[in-house]
Design a protein around this motif. Structure first.
Motif, mmCIF file in Angstrom:
data_model
loop_
_atom_site.group_PDB
_atom_site.id
_atom_site.type_symbol
_atom_site.label_atom_id
_atom_site.label_comp_id
_atom_site.label_asym_id
_atom_site.label_seq_id
_atom_site.Cartn_x
_atom_site.Cartn_y
_atom_site.Cartn_z
ATOM 1 N N GLY A 371 0.785 -1.231 0.000
ATOM 2 C CA GLY A 371 0.000 0.000 0.000
ATOM 3 C C GLY A 371 0.817 1.282 0.000
ATOM 4 N N GLN A 372 2.127 1.176 -0.150
ATOM 5 C CA GLN A 372 2.982 2.358 -0.044
ATOM 6 C C GLN A 372 3.906 2.476 -1.245
ATOM 7 O OE1 GLN A 372 4.912 1.194 3.714
ATOM 8 N NE2 GLN A 372 4.025 3.051 4.611
ATOM 9 N N THR A 373 4.420 3.701 -1.437
ATOM 10 C CA THR A 373 5.517 3.858 -2.388
ATOM 11 C C THR A 373 6.817 4.034 -1.606
ATOM 12 O OG1 THR A 373 5.055 6.221 -2.510
ATOM 13 C CG2 THR A 373 4.156 4.851 -4.273
ATOM 14 N N TYR A 374 7.909 3.904 -2.329
ATOM 15 C CA TYR A 374 9.256 3.930 -1.759
ATOM 16 C C TYR A 374 9.545 5.233 -1.029
ATOM 17 C CZ TYR A 374 14.397 3.983 -1.794
ATOM 18 O OH TYR A 374 15.719 4.060 -1.453
ATOM 19 N N ASP A 375 10.184 5.102 0.135
ATOM 20 C CA ASP A 375 10.660 6.269 0.883
ATOM 21 C C ASP A 375 12.067 5.933 1.357
ATOM 22 O OD1 ASP A 375 11.309 8.201 2.711
ATOM 23 O OD2 ASP A 375 9.383 8.134 3.777
ATOM 24 N N GLU A 376 13.025 6.686 0.866
ATOM 25 C CA GLU A 376 14.418 6.331 1.175
ATOM 26 C C GLU A 376 14.734 6.496 2.651
ATOM 27 O OE1 GLU A 376 17.375 8.792 -0.630
ATOM 28 O OE2 GLU A 376 16.443 10.663 0.045
ATOM 29 N N THR A 377 13.883 7.238 3.394
ATOM 30 C CA THR A 377 14.138 7.421 4.826
ATOM 31 C C THR A 377 13.457 6.335 5.665
ATOM 32 O OG1 THR A 377 12.199 8.824 5.167
ATOM 33 C CG2 THR A 377 14.230 9.927 4.475
ATOM 34 N N GLY A 453 23.687 -5.308 5.261
ATOM 35 C CA GLY A 453 23.571 -3.981 4.648
ATOM 36 C C GLY A 453 22.134 -3.678 4.267
ATOM 37 N N LEU A 454 21.986 -2.621 3.513
ATOM 38 C CA LEU A 454 20.666 -2.167 3.102
ATOM 39 C C LEU A 454 20.411 -2.613 1.657
ATOM 40 C CD1 LEU A 454 18.268 -0.443 4.080
ATOM 41 C CD2 LEU A 454 19.399 1.536 3.039
ATOM 42 N N TYR A 455 19.354 -3.390 1.473
ATOM 43 C CA TYR A 455 19.041 -3.908 0.136
ATOM 44 C C TYR A 455 17.658 -3.458 -0.310
ATOM 45 C CZ TYR A 455 22.867 -7.220 1.028
ATOM 46 O OH TYR A 455 24.079 -7.791 1.307
ATOM 47 N N MET A 456 17.496 -3.388 -1.613
ATOM 48 C CA MET A 456 16.197 -3.060 -2.200
ATOM 49 C C MET A 456 15.441 -4.356 -2.518
ATOM 50 S SD MET A 456 16.312 0.182 -2.422
ATOM 51 C CE MET A 456 17.662 0.584 -1.311
ATOM 52 N N TYR A 457 14.136 -4.286 -2.456
ATOM 53 C CA TYR A 457 13.290 -5.304 -3.095
ATOM 54 C C TYR A 457 12.244 -4.519 -3.873
ATOM 55 C CZ TYR A 457 10.430 -4.393 1.044
ATOM 56 O OH TYR A 457 9.711 -3.775 2.032
ATOM 57 N N HIS A 458 11.890 -5.016 -5.029
ATOM 58 C CA HIS A 458 11.005 -4.206 -5.883
ATOM 59 C C HIS A 458 10.422 -5.010 -7.022
ATOM 60 C CE1 HIS A 458 14.215 -3.817 -9.009
ATOM 61 N NE2 HIS A 458 15.044 -3.760 -7.987
ATOM 62 N N CYS A 459 9.430 -4.388 -7.669
ATOM 63 C CA CYS A 459 8.937 -4.939 -8.918
ATOM 64 C C CYS A 459 9.969 -4.630 -9.986
ATOM 65 C CB CYS A 459 7.596 -4.308 -9.293
ATOM 66 S SG CYS A 459 7.054 -4.844 -10.930
ATOM 67 N N HIS A 460 10.295 -5.625 -10.845
ATOM 68 C CA HIS A 460 11.333 -5.390 -11.852
ATOM 69 C C HIS A 460 10.791 -4.836 -13.169
ATOM 70 C CE1 HIS A 460 15.354 -5.535 -13.513
ATOM 71 N NE2 HIS A 460 15.788 -5.875 -12.309
ATOM 72 N N ILE A 461 9.501 -4.515 -13.223
ATOM 73 C CA ILE A 461 9.054 -3.671 -14.337
ATOM 74 C C ILE A 461 9.643 -2.305 -14.004
ATOM 75 C CG2 ILE A 461 7.058 -2.559 -15.426
ATOM 76 C CD1 ILE A 461 5.581 -5.227 -15.054
ATOM 77 N N LEU A 462 10.570 -1.844 -14.839
ATOM 78 C CA LEU A 462 11.404 -0.708 -14.432
ATOM 79 C C LEU A 462 10.592 0.557 -14.230
ATOM 80 C CD1 LEU A 462 14.532 -1.388 -16.670
ATOM 81 C CD2 LEU A 462 14.084 -2.129 -14.323
ATOM 82 N N GLU A 463 9.501 0.686 -14.974
ATOM 83 C CA GLU A 463 8.624 1.851 -14.784
ATOM 84 C C GLU A 463 7.977 1.805 -13.402
ATOM 85 O OE1 GLU A 463 8.726 0.104 -17.713
ATOM 86 O OE2 GLU A 463 9.724 1.701 -18.827
ATOM 87 N N HIS A 464 7.624 0.628 -12.936
ATOM 88 C CA HIS A 464 7.000 0.503 -11.614
ATOM 89 C C HIS A 464 8.025 0.804 -10.520
ATOM 90 C CE1 HIS A 464 3.825 -2.499 -13.410
ATOM 91 N NE2 HIS A 464 3.907 -1.357 -14.073
ATOM 92 N N ASP A 466 10.626 2.692 -10.816
ATOM 93 C CA ASP A 466 10.930 4.131 -10.843
ATOM 94 C C ASP A 466 9.875 4.980 -10.140
ATOM 95 O OD1 ASP A 466 13.409 4.122 -12.035
ATOM 96 O OD2 ASP A 466 12.687 4.599 -14.056
ATOM 97 N N VAL A 467 8.602 4.556 -10.186
ATOM 98 C CA VAL A 467 7.575 5.346 -9.496
ATOM 99 C C VAL A 467 7.373 4.864 -8.057
ATOM 100 C CG1 VAL A 467 6.366 6.063 -11.596
ATOM 101 C CG2 VAL A 467 5.619 3.975 -10.395
ATOM 102 N N GLY A 468 8.256 3.999 -7.583
ATOM 103 C CA GLY A 468 8.266 3.712 -6.148
ATOM 104 C C GLY A 468 7.719 2.375 -5.714
ATOM 105 N N MET A 469 7.593 1.416 -6.649
ATOM 106 C CA MET A 469 7.140 0.082 -6.248
ATOM 107 C C MET A 469 8.369 -0.685 -5.733
ATOM 108 S SD MET A 469 4.780 -2.450 -8.529
ATOM 109 C CE MET A 469 3.902 -3.822 -7.768
ATOM 110 N N MET A 470 8.900 -0.137 -4.607
ATOM 111 C CA MET A 470 10.187 -0.617 -4.089
ATOM 112 C C MET A 470 10.221 -0.407 -2.588
ATOM 113 S SD MET A 470 13.946 0.278 -5.600
ATOM 114 C CE MET A 470 13.962 2.054 -5.366
ATOM 115 N N GLY A 471 10.889 -1.300 -1.888
ATOM 116 C CA GLY A 471 11.069 -1.160 -0.447
ATOM 117 C C GLY A 471 12.514 -1.431 -0.074
ATOM 118 N N GLN A 472 12.842 -1.208 1.213
ATOM 119 C CA GLN A 472 14.204 -1.398 1.699
ATOM 120 C C GLN A 472 14.209 -2.398 2.846
ATOM 121 O OE1 GLN A 472 16.658 2.285 1.361
ATOM 122 N NE2 GLN A 472 14.908 3.211 2.400
#
Ligand code: C2O
Ligand code: CU
Ligand code: CU
Length: 477
Positions: A371-377, A453-464, A466-472
């Motif tokens: 339910g959220q978009t990516y927040d680097e903080t 360390g700090l890793y990303m997990y995300h949808c690999h459709i690159l457009e998704h 880029d608009v924040g379908m990613m977490g840390q």
């Protein structure tokens, strides 16, 4: 020229004709797969086989000192002529478009000098490599500014696999990959496997990408679509509409879905069976025979295809020709072994309950994880190094609808335990770093990190992504 009409023509009549064609294709697709949703309609045209397929060079080290090897990689601007004698601006690694194959061996201590010769920030991410979640992994925090060289250092600890590398700057990944920044990373180990391994002779890298050329140019901004940037033209290893010529023998195809968004549903034109040898993270225990293979954005598969008695055949995506293959008539006798690997689930995870839950949703505008978009903080998840946890990934159908999302985690190779409560099929029985989750599906995976360390997990459709379908996720000691 035919394939440019839909994009270039301003004529309403022609556009209508194109749309009709698309609707027809879409109906076929639905009939074929049942769960495919509207914005995954095919716009890809047949590959007519107009140029010989070429293969990326293997990157030579700057220096080698026993087990310590040093490479240099530069992200740079380039120019290419793809169609009709038109020169277009591109990006590439150590060249005009795409990058060389980085060939590493388990146990090696590797240093890579990374230079950004672009006019914009970039990062160098090693997709599938188990390295520390800092600048080494090359996620969005590891920005290298234009004109700057940085050095990373790691030891290769994982087994033989076909991985890849690409940029990961926040909000710019789709554009930079589309413009040409992507390359293969092979890891070899010392396990003896009797399979084809002569580079570009019987062991072929196949980087699948779809592109839409605008007046012969690659212009991401003109074709970008947040839902999925799809192409009408097949490009493999940076060659537009190539054909592959090979001897009559079993050949190994190392398939990478390097497309921004397209999910490939692969098979051969004569429906012949092939053997799945390896998935994202390495070899299966034994080859698995199949006739169809799903490959979402970012996923890899190594397949063994027996062309001993085949004259002409094509690799297909649904009913679209992806790669015509012709054989030379020169037969080579080859027998290959059946034992490739000895991987086992790390602990008895099949009965473990999930401790991490991720929902994926979005089809047109709102692409969300939980339910959220990516927040680097924000640190979304934490997990201890060396401890196996079960994650459940669910692709939710919401009011927008749903589409397949390839779910990727950095810095680890995981096991797929179940899909909707059932044992996964053969194509999901090897190590994976990306798994395509279809609408409505719940996929359980067993995840272990070997570095911190700090890793990303995300949808690999690159457009998704880029608009924040990613977490840390923070992996702690
Ligand atoms: Cu292929 Cu986050 O990456
Ligand atoms: Cu990755
Ligand atoms: Cu997605």
């Amino acid at each position: 020229m035919r394939k440019l009409l839909c994009i270039l023509s301003a004529s309403a009549a022609l556009l209508a004709a194109c749309n009709n064609e698309q609707v027809k294709e879409e109906e076929q697709v639905h009939a074929h797969h049942g769960t495919r949703y509207a914005n995954e309609q095919l716009t890809l045209q047949h590959n007519e086989g107009i140029a010989a397929l070429t293969f990326p060079p293997v990157l030579q080290p700057v220096s080698r000192n026993g087990q310590h090897v040093t490479y240099a990689l530069t992200a740079q601007k380039g120019e290419m002529t793809f169609v009709d004698g038109i020169t277009t601006d591109t990006y590439g690694y150590n060249g005009n478009f795409l990058g060389p194959v980085l060939h590493l061996t388990k146990g090696e201590h590797v240093t890579i000098q990374l230079t950004n010769a672009l006019d914009e920030p970039t990062t160098f991410h090693w997709h599938g490599l188990e390295v520390a979640g800092d600048a080494t992994d090359g996620g969005p925090h590891a920005v290298i500014e234009p004109g700057v060289t940085e050095t990373i250092d790691f030891v290769v600890k994982q087994q033989a696999a076909t991985l890849w590398y690409h940029p990961h700057p926040m909000g710019q990944t789709a554009k930079q990959v589309y413009n040409g920044l992507a390359g293969l990373l092979y890891i070899e180990d010392d396990v003896v496997r009797d399979i084809p391994s002569d580079y570009a002779v019987n062991d072929f890298p196949i980087v699948l990408q779809d592109r839409t050329f605008v007046d012969g140019n690659i212009v991401y901004e003109d074709v970008a679509n947040t839902s999925s940037t799809l192409g009408d033209t097949m490009m493999i290893n940076g060659v537009v509409e190539p054909f592959l010529t090979t001897r009559n023998e079993p050949v190994r195809l190392r398939l990478l879905n390097g497309s921004n968004a397209l999910t490939y549903y692969l098979s051969f034109s004569n429906d012949m069976p092939f053997q799945l040898l390896a998935t994202d993270g390495g070899f299966l225990n034994e080859p698995q025979e199949m006739t169809k293979l799903t490959l979402g954005a970012g996923e890899r598969a190594e397949i063994l295809v027996d062309l001993t008695n085949v004259a002409d055949v094509a690799l297909m995506h649904d009913d679209i020709v992806v790669l015509p293959i012709e054989t030379t008539g020169e037969a080579v006798q080859a027998n290959y072994s059946n034992t490739l690997n000895e991987i086992a689930l790390p602990v008895d995870v099949t009965t473990m309950e999930p401790t991490k839950h991720i929902t994926m949703e979005g089809m047109t505008t709102n692409f969300l994880l939980n339910g959220q978009t990516y927040d680097e903080t924000r640190i979304d998840l934490r997990q201890q190094r060396g401890v196996t946890e079960v994650w459940e990934i669910e692709n939710i159908i919401n009011e927008e609808g749903a589409m397949a999302h390839p779910f990727h985690i950095h810095g680890t190779q995981f096991h797929v335990i179940s899909v909707n409560g059932e044992a996964p099929d053969a194509s999901l029985q090897g190590l994976k770093d990306t798994v395509t989750v279809q609408p409505g599906q719940k996929v359980r995976i067993a995840v272990t990190f070997h570095e911190v360390g700090l890793y990303m997990y995300h949808c690999h459709i690159l457009e998704h992504e880029d608009v924040g379908m990613m977490g840390q996720i923070e992996v702690y000691e």
